[in-house]
Design an enzyme around this catalytic site. Structure first.
Site, mmCIF file in Angstrom:
data_model
loop_
_atom_site.group_PDB
_atom_site.id
_atom_site.type_symbol
_atom_site.label_atom_id
_atom_site.label_comp_id
_atom_site.label_asym_id
_atom_site.label_seq_id
_atom_site.Cartn_x
_atom_site.Cartn_y
_atom_site.Cartn_z
ATOM 1 N N ASP A 193 0.855 -1.183 0.000
ATOM 2 C CA ASP A 193 0.000 0.000 0.000
ATOM 3 C C ASP A 193 0.892 1.234 0.000
ATOM 4 O OD1 ASP A 193 -2.717 1.340 0.513
ATOM 5 O OD2 ASP A 193 -1.509 2.115 2.171
ATOM 6 N N GLU A 275 -0.697 -1.484 -6.285
ATOM 7 C CA GLU A 275 -1.869 -0.747 -6.757
ATOM 8 C C GLU A 275 -1.609 -0.262 -8.169
ATOM 9 O OE1 GLU A 275 -3.010 2.384 -3.870
ATOM 10 O OE2 GLU A 275 -1.294 1.608 -2.796
ATOM 11 N N CYS A 329 -12.739 -4.487 5.014
ATOM 12 C CA CYS A 329 -12.139 -5.250 6.097
ATOM 13 C C CYS A 329 -11.392 -6.443 5.514
ATOM 14 C CB CYS A 329 -13.227 -5.729 7.063
ATOM 15 S SG CYS A 329 -12.588 -6.840 8.331
ATOM 16 N N CYS A 332 -13.129 -9.874 7.153
ATOM 17 C CA CYS A 332 -14.444 -10.396 6.790
ATOM 18 C C CYS A 332 -14.958 -9.872 5.447
ATOM 19 C CB CYS A 332 -15.466 -10.094 7.897
ATOM 20 S SG CYS A 332 -15.996 -8.364 7.930
ATOM 21 N N CYS A 348 -13.245 -2.609 11.954
ATOM 22 C CA CYS A 348 -14.394 -3.101 11.205
ATOM 23 C C CYS A 348 -15.689 -2.943 12.009
ATOM 24 C CB CYS A 348 -14.180 -4.568 10.827
ATOM 25 S SG CYS A 348 -15.550 -5.243 9.865
ATOM 26 N N CYS A 351 -17.221 -7.017 12.017
ATOM 27 C CA CYS A 351 -16.634 -8.119 12.802
ATOM 28 C C CYS A 351 -15.716 -7.650 13.919
ATOM 29 C CB CYS A 351 -15.886 -9.088 11.885
ATOM 30 S SG CYS A 351 -14.286 -8.470 11.322
ATOM 31 N N ASP A 358 -3.133 1.230 7.029
ATOM 32 C CA ASP A 358 -2.310 0.925 5.848
ATOM 33 C C ASP A 358 -2.042 -0.578 5.727
ATOM 34 O OD1 ASP A 358 -2.257 3.611 5.374
ATOM 35 O OD2 ASP A 358 -0.208 3.934 6.125
HETATM 36 ZN ZN LIG Z 1 -14.612 -7.293 9.351
#
Ligand SMILES: [Zn+2]
Length: 383
Positions: A193, A275, A329, A332, A348, A351, A358
């Protein structure tokens, strides 16, 4: 793969004086040939040589140097023509374009001059070159470079090298033909990233911060502000010098970061997911003070360093679409703007997974790399 390797020369004061006189003589001759090309309209190498060779030789240049000077001038006009045709200097009638077309191309005293193997020879054990100068052959001019660069030079250098003087420093740019290394099938991917506070963060949690780099940029920005008020020639010159120094520092930082990431990928048998930087200016929306520290070219440079260092070692690289990687996330898959309460934190809302923002983004990039690689290679297999 073609790679341009830059080494710095460490000439003695006497050697530096000879190099300077030589480069000056070459570029004076180039300016003469350029003016001739401009007035006669003969800008092709062969025609230009007929008009200028004798005079260029009479200026103390050897046969090879004279030919290189004339070719350099012809090439410069070809490049200018191509740039104009591509619209790089604006449309017809634009001021920039009119200015470029209205006078001969000018070569500064330290502008790059090509040297072929007859004029320049390398000793890779002693780390010295022997080079033709206007004052005769100069032997034992020391050069320095990184271990990687020196290795590439010794094994793969081909063709001409350019001698350049910048800010009182001497450089040789040599072209190396690096043989292709077969890409190792990656077992997994390291996601990278790119950011401002942390220049590069990996999915392993390694944060390569640009503290030193950002500090230099801030100092230079302050200096620029003060000097721009007094727009004197010396102030401008100082600014230019600072800018170049900053660019060198950024390149050096990027080299080191790229090397660390590629080495880690190679060591662990993984590929690298990057990226796709197409929309980085739009994607990274920043508050004003940060905007100056963002230089998209610097991200592109880091990306390209990673790509070529990876290619040298057969490490797979894949570019992925970075949309929503910062809001998703990595545990999840829940996508929510509210997952990112602050610049550095990810938490998140579904979850409860929490991680440095980052690192979370880098993990998403890594998993997109896995998917992307599988998809593109399924296509390979089908073809
Ligand atoms: Zn999550």
């Amino acid at each position: 793969m073609k790679l341009v390797v830059q080494v710095r020369l460490r000439p003695t004061p006497e050697q530096a004086a000879a190099l300077e006189a030589t480069l000056r003589a070459c570029n004076d001759a180039a300016n003469f040939a350029s003016a001739t090309a401009f007035t006669t309209g003969d800008r092709r190498e062969y025609a230009l040589r007929k008009h200028t060779y004798r005079e260029v030789r009479a200026r103390g240049l050897g046969a090879q140097a004279a030919q290189h000077v004339i070719k350099k001038v012809a090439d410069a006009y070809t490049t200018l023509k191509a740039n104009i045709r591509a619209g790089n200097l604006g449309s017809e009638g634009s001021r920039r374009r009119a200015r470029a077309e209205s006078k001969p191309i000018v070569f500064r005293a330290g502008a790059a001059q090509p040297f072929d193997d007859r004029c320049l020879s390398w000793d890779h054990t002693a780390h010295t070159v022997s080079i033709w100068t206007a004052a005769g052959r100069l032997r034992n001019v020391a050069f320095v470079g990184s271990a990687d660069q020196l290795k590439a030079l010794a094994l793969y250098r081909k063709g001409e090298s350019d001698l350049v003087c910048r800010d009182g420093m001497w450089f040789l740019y040599a072209t190396c033909e690096i043989p292709d290394v077969p890409v190792t099938e990656p077992g997994a991917f390291i996601g990278v990233d790119l950011g401002i506070a942390n220049i590069a963060t990996t999915s392993d949690g390694a944060r390569h911060c640009g503290k030193g780099l950002n500090a230099v940029r801030h100092r230079n920005r302050e200096l620029r502000r003060r000097l721009q008020v007094k727009a004197t020639r010396s102030a401008k010159r100082l600014l230019k010098k600072r800018r170049r120094k900053e660019a060198r520092f950024a390149a050096d930082t990027n080299h080191r970061i790229a090397k660390r990431i590629v080495t880690e990928a190679e060591r662990t048998g993984r590929g690298i997911a990057l990226e796709d930087l197409g929309g980085i200016r739009d994607r990274v929306r920043l508050r004003k003070p940060q905007r100056v520290t963002l230089h998209s070219w610097s991200f592109h440079q880091l990306g390209s360093f990673i790509v070529y260092k990876a290619a040298q070692r057969g490490v797979a690289v894949i570019h992925i679409d970075p949309a929503y990687t910062s809001q998703t996330c990595s545990a999840c898959g829940h996508v929510d703007k509210a997952n990112r309460p602050g610049q550095a934190t990810f938490s998140c809302t579904s979850c409860g997974f929490a991680e440095h923002a980052d690192v979370n983004a880098a993990r998403n990039i890594a998993s997109r790399g896995v998917t992307g690689w599988a998809v593109s290679h399924a296509a390979d297999d089908a073809a």
